[in-house]
Design an enzyme around this catalytic site. Sequence first.
Site, PDB file in Angstrom:
ATOM      1  N   HIS A  20      54.174  51.764  30.936  1.00 56.77           N
ATOM      2  CA  HIS A  20      52.995  52.604  31.181  1.00 56.77           C
ATOM      3  C   HIS A  20      53.424  54.065  31.067  1.00 56.77           C
ATOM      4  O   HIS A  20      54.408  54.478  31.691  1.00 56.77           O
ATOM      5  CB  HIS A  20      52.459  52.410  32.604  1.00 56.77           C
ATOM      6  CG  HIS A  20      51.915  51.057  32.925  1.00 56.77           C
ATOM      7  ND1 HIS A  20      50.566  50.789  32.997  1.00 56.77           N
ATOM      8  CD2 HIS A  20      52.525  49.892  33.220  1.00 56.77           C
ATOM      9  CE1 HIS A  20      50.375  49.521  33.328  1.00 56.77           C
ATOM     10  NE2 HIS A  20      51.548  48.956  33.476  1.00 56.77           N
ATOM     11  N   VAL A  78      50.670  41.254  32.942  1.00 52.98           N
ATOM     12  CA  VAL A  78      50.839  40.788  31.560  1.00 52.98           C
ATOM     13  C   VAL A  78      52.341  40.642  31.322  1.00 52.98           C
ATOM     14  O   VAL A  78      53.092  41.621  31.413  1.00 52.98           O
ATOM     15  CB  VAL A  78      50.227  41.768  30.539  1.00 52.98           C
ATOM     16  CG1 VAL A  78      50.441  41.244  29.120  1.00 52.98           C
ATOM     17  CG2 VAL A  78      48.742  41.978  30.817  1.00 52.98           C
ATOM     18  N   HIS A 117      56.023  46.010  28.998  1.00 53.67           N
ATOM     19  CA  HIS A 117      55.249  47.167  28.552  1.00 53.67           C
ATOM     20  C   HIS A 117      55.588  48.348  29.447  1.00 53.67           C
ATOM     21  O   HIS A 117      55.821  48.203  30.640  1.00 53.67           O
ATOM     22  CB  HIS A 117      53.744  46.882  28.576  1.00 53.67           C
ATOM     23  CG  HIS A 117      53.267  46.303  29.863  1.00 53.67           C
ATOM     24  ND1 HIS A 117      53.403  44.969  30.169  1.00 53.67           N
ATOM     25  CD2 HIS A 117      52.645  46.879  30.920  1.00 53.67           C
ATOM     26  CE1 HIS A 117      52.890  44.748  31.360  1.00 53.67           C
ATOM     27  NE2 HIS A 117      52.435  45.884  31.858  1.00 53.67           N
ATOM     28  N   ASN A 163      56.256  47.743  35.454  1.00 53.72           N
ATOM     29  CA  ASN A 163      56.078  46.739  36.506  1.00 53.72           C
ATOM     30  C   ASN A 163      56.799  45.455  36.101  1.00 53.72           C
ATOM     31  O   ASN A 163      56.697  45.022  34.947  1.00 53.72           O
ATOM     32  CB  ASN A 163      54.588  46.468  36.722  1.00 53.72           C
ATOM     33  CG  ASN A 163      53.876  47.656  37.321  1.00 53.72           C
ATOM     34  OD1 ASN A 163      54.414  48.320  38.195  1.00 53.72           O
ATOM     35  ND2 ASN A 163      52.676  47.949  36.838  1.00 53.72           N
TER      36      ASN A 163
HETATM   37  P1  AMP Z   1      50.792  45.450  34.481  1.00 53.81           P
HETATM   38  O1  AMP Z   1      49.964  45.317  35.714  1.00 53.81           O
HETATM   39  O2  AMP Z   1      51.935  46.394  34.618  1.00 53.81           O
HETATM   40  O3  AMP Z   1      51.206  44.101  33.931  1.00 53.81           O
HETATM   41  O4  AMP Z   1      49.865  46.150  33.407  1.00 53.81           O
HETATM   42  C1  AMP Z   1      49.049  45.467  32.521  1.00 53.81           C
HETATM   43  C2  AMP Z   1      48.058  46.469  32.021  1.00 53.81           C
HETATM   44  O5  AMP Z   1      47.447  45.942  30.867  1.00 53.81           O
HETATM   45  C3  AMP Z   1      46.959  46.807  33.008  1.00 53.81           C
HETATM   46  O6  AMP Z   1      47.025  48.196  33.326  1.00 53.81           O
HETATM   47  C4  AMP Z   1      45.683  46.444  32.255  1.00 53.81           C
HETATM   48  O7  AMP Z   1      44.635  47.358  32.494  1.00 53.81           O
HETATM   49  C5  AMP Z   1      46.141  46.453  30.824  1.00 53.81           C
HETATM   50  N1  AMP Z   1      45.385  45.589  29.926  1.00 53.81           N
HETATM   51  C6  AMP Z   1      45.009  44.321  30.128  1.00 53.81           C
HETATM   52  N2  AMP Z   1      44.358  43.845  29.060  1.00 53.81           N
HETATM   53  C7  AMP Z   1      44.348  44.853  28.140  1.00 53.81           C
HETATM   54  C8  AMP Z   1      43.822  44.991  26.822  1.00 53.81           C
HETATM   55  N3  AMP Z   1      43.180  43.978  26.197  1.00 53.81           N
HETATM   56  N4  AMP Z   1      43.971  46.177  26.188  1.00 53.81           N
HETATM   57  C9  AMP Z   1      44.613  47.204  26.799  1.00 53.81           C
HETATM   58  N5  AMP Z   1      45.137  47.128  28.041  1.00 53.81           N
HETATM   59  C10 AMP Z   1      45.005  45.976  28.704  1.00 53.81           C
END
Ligand code: AMP
Length: 117
Positions: free
Chosen positions: A102, A96, A100, A87
Amino acid sequence: MRKDDCLFCKIVAGEIPSTKVYEDDRVLAFRDVNPQMPTHVLIVPKNHYDNIGDGIPDEELGYLFNTVRKVAELEGVAESGYRVIVNTNDDAQQSVHHIHVHVLGGAPMNSGDPSQK
Ligand code: AMP
């Protein structure tokens, strides 16, 4: 290369706990805290980049994506199949801002609604 207020930089540093799936000197893979599939792993480079458009060197980006295969094998989804999502920015609901990947799998998925993970 770290950004101080970044959640995933804190996870990389071990300041916030995560469930590790794979780690080496360049990348960390850990379980998503809110899994959307039986397998839902996030892979991050240890260096901070906001997103895929943040001037990531080819070699580093290639290394990040080659880690997908390792994670898929470790998770037992390499043969059954998995989906890879990155994303990027607001329309894709990147929440975030540390790049990253997924890796989602472990059950059949739909054909791919672009609005969903
Ligand atoms: P995105 O929406 O692509 O930015 O994905 C961010 C992802 O980070 C989401 O799927 C969240 O569930 C995951 N996330 C947020 N905080 C944490 C955390 N502390 N540990 C593991 N995953 C997290």
